[in-house]
Design a protein around this motif. Structure first.
Motif, PDB file in Angstrom:
ATOM      1  N   ASN A  12       0.868  -1.164   0.000  1.00 46.34           N
ATOM      2  CA  ASN A  12       0.000   0.000   0.000  1.00 46.34           C
ATOM      3  C   ASN A  12       0.912   1.223   0.000  1.00 46.34           C
ATOM      4  O   ASN A  12       1.257   1.754   1.045  1.00 46.34           O
ATOM      5  N   ARG A  13       1.329   1.653  -1.179  1.00 43.30           N
ATOM      6  CA  ARG A  13       2.277   2.767  -1.293  1.00 43.30           C
ATOM      7  C   ARG A  13       1.662   4.083  -0.838  1.00 43.30           C
ATOM      8  O   ARG A  13       2.347   4.965  -0.357  1.00 43.30           O
ATOM      9  N   LYS A  14       0.378   4.211  -0.986  1.00 40.08           N
ATOM     10  CA  LYS A  14      -0.301   5.454  -0.626  1.00 40.08           C
ATOM     11  C   LYS A  14      -0.395   5.644   0.892  1.00 40.08           C
ATOM     12  O   LYS A  14      -0.574   6.760   1.370  1.00 40.08           O
ATOM     13  N   ALA A  15      -0.227   4.574   1.649  1.00 45.09           N
ATOM     14  CA  ALA A  15      -0.356   4.659   3.106  1.00 45.09           C
ATOM     15  C   ALA A  15       0.685   5.598   3.705  1.00 45.09           C
ATOM     16  O   ALA A  15       0.366   6.394   4.583  1.00 45.09           O
ATOM     17  N   ASN A  16       1.927   5.530   3.237  1.00 42.15           N
ATOM     18  CA  ASN A  16       2.964   6.404   3.775  1.00 42.15           C
ATOM     19  C   ASN A  16       2.731   7.851   3.373  1.00 42.15           C
ATOM     20  O   ASN A  16       3.205   8.761   4.040  1.00 42.15           O
ATOM     21  N   HIS A  17       2.015   8.072   2.297  1.00 43.71           N
ATOM     22  CA  HIS A  17       1.688   9.428   1.864  1.00 43.71           C
ATOM     23  C   HIS A  17       0.535  10.002   2.686  1.00 43.71           C
ATOM     24  O   HIS A  17       0.536  11.189   3.030  1.00 43.71           O
ATOM     25  N   ASP A  18      -0.438   9.171   3.023  1.00 47.02           N
ATOM     26  CA  ASP A  18      -1.641   9.640   3.701  1.00 47.02           C
ATOM     27  C   ASP A  18      -1.578   9.565   5.223  1.00 47.02           C
ATOM     28  O   ASP A  18      -2.387  10.189   5.908  1.00 47.02           O
ATOM     29  N   ASN A  45      -4.932  -6.178  -4.284  1.00 52.02           N
ATOM     30  CA  ASN A  45      -4.878  -4.727  -4.228  1.00 52.02           C
ATOM     31  C   ASN A  45      -5.217  -4.273  -2.813  1.00 52.02           C
ATOM     32  O   ASN A  45      -6.283  -4.591  -2.296  1.00 52.02           O
ATOM     33  N   LYS A  47      -5.096  -0.928  -1.895  1.00 50.99           N
ATOM     34  CA  LYS A  47      -5.203   0.532  -1.959  1.00 50.99           C
ATOM     35  C   LYS A  47      -6.263   1.114  -1.022  1.00 50.99           C
ATOM     36  O   LYS A  47      -5.996   2.039  -0.283  1.00 50.99           O
ATOM     37  N   GLU A  48      -7.470   0.610  -1.021  1.00 49.98           N
ATOM     38  CA  GLU A  48      -8.557   1.184  -0.234  1.00 49.98           C
ATOM     39  C   GLU A  48      -8.842   0.399   1.047  1.00 49.98           C
ATOM     40  O   GLU A  48      -9.841   0.633   1.712  1.00 49.98           O
ATOM     41  N   ASN A 129      -3.153  18.080   4.873  1.00 52.73           N
ATOM     42  CA  ASN A 129      -2.586  18.439   3.570  1.00 52.73           C
ATOM     43  C   ASN A 129      -1.211  19.087   3.698  1.00 52.73           C
ATOM     44  O   ASN A 129      -0.323  18.816   2.903  1.00 52.73           O
ATOM     45  N   LYS A 132       1.414  16.478   4.184  1.00 50.45           N
ATOM     46  CA  LYS A 132       1.727  15.760   2.943  1.00 50.45           C
ATOM     47  C   LYS A 132       2.684  16.577   2.089  1.00 50.45           C
ATOM     48  O   LYS A 132       3.645  16.047   1.529  1.00 50.45           O
TER      49      LYS A 132
END
Length: 154
Positions: A12-18, A45, A47-48, A129, A132
């Motif tokens: 989940n690459r987006k986890a470190n971003h969010d 997947n 992602k969500e 935000n 981020k």
């Protein structure tokens, strides 16, 4: 062997971003017949997906595991709720931590370790935000520093 190592199937690459990841936990996952075959083919997947604690048990929601192509009528629902296997002490600790405002459980990786499918769960606190943007600035600065060192060595 450190947590999160093994044959990584999905991240989940987006986890470190969010999110800010405070702690990680390694959990087993309960899969049905053809699901493990789809996992081994990397048809997953994260992602969500997210995890919740209900009645002293941890469940992962919205983790998409595609149907196995040769599975015919024995296939499963791709986004069904799946149970995660953790020690009782870990679950009790997570119950206390997730009751705090802003904390949630997020699957970070799915991997195969010693023949078993494992999920790396992260105790996460949501980013605003401006957090981020700050993270992206730091990452870009580190990339430029690395490039400068690489150019200097040549």
């Amino acid at each position: 062997m450190p947590k999160g190592t093994g044959n990584v199937i999905a991240q989940n690459r987006k986890a470190n971003h969010d999110y800010f990841i405070e702690e990680t936990y390694e959990a087993g996952i309960v899969l049905q017949g053809t699901e493990i075959k789809s996992v081994r083919q990397s048809r997953v997947n994260l992602k969500e997906s997210f995890a919740k604690i209900q009645n002293g048990e941890v469940f992962v929601y919205n983790m998409h595991i595609n149907a196995y192509e040769q599975g015919n009528r024995y296939n499963h629902d791709p986004i069904r709720t799946r149970k995660l296997l953790l020690h009782k002490k870990q679950i009790n600790k997570l119950i206390g931590l997730t009751k705090e405002k802003g904390y949630s459980l997020v699957p970070l990786k799915l991997y195969i370790k010693d023949g078993y499918a494992k999920v790396l769960l992260g105790l996460a606190r949501g980013k605003k935000n401006y957090d981020k943007r700050e993270s992206l600035k730091k990452k870009e600065a580190n990339r430029q520093i690395e490039r400068a060192f690489k150019d200097r060595q040549q």
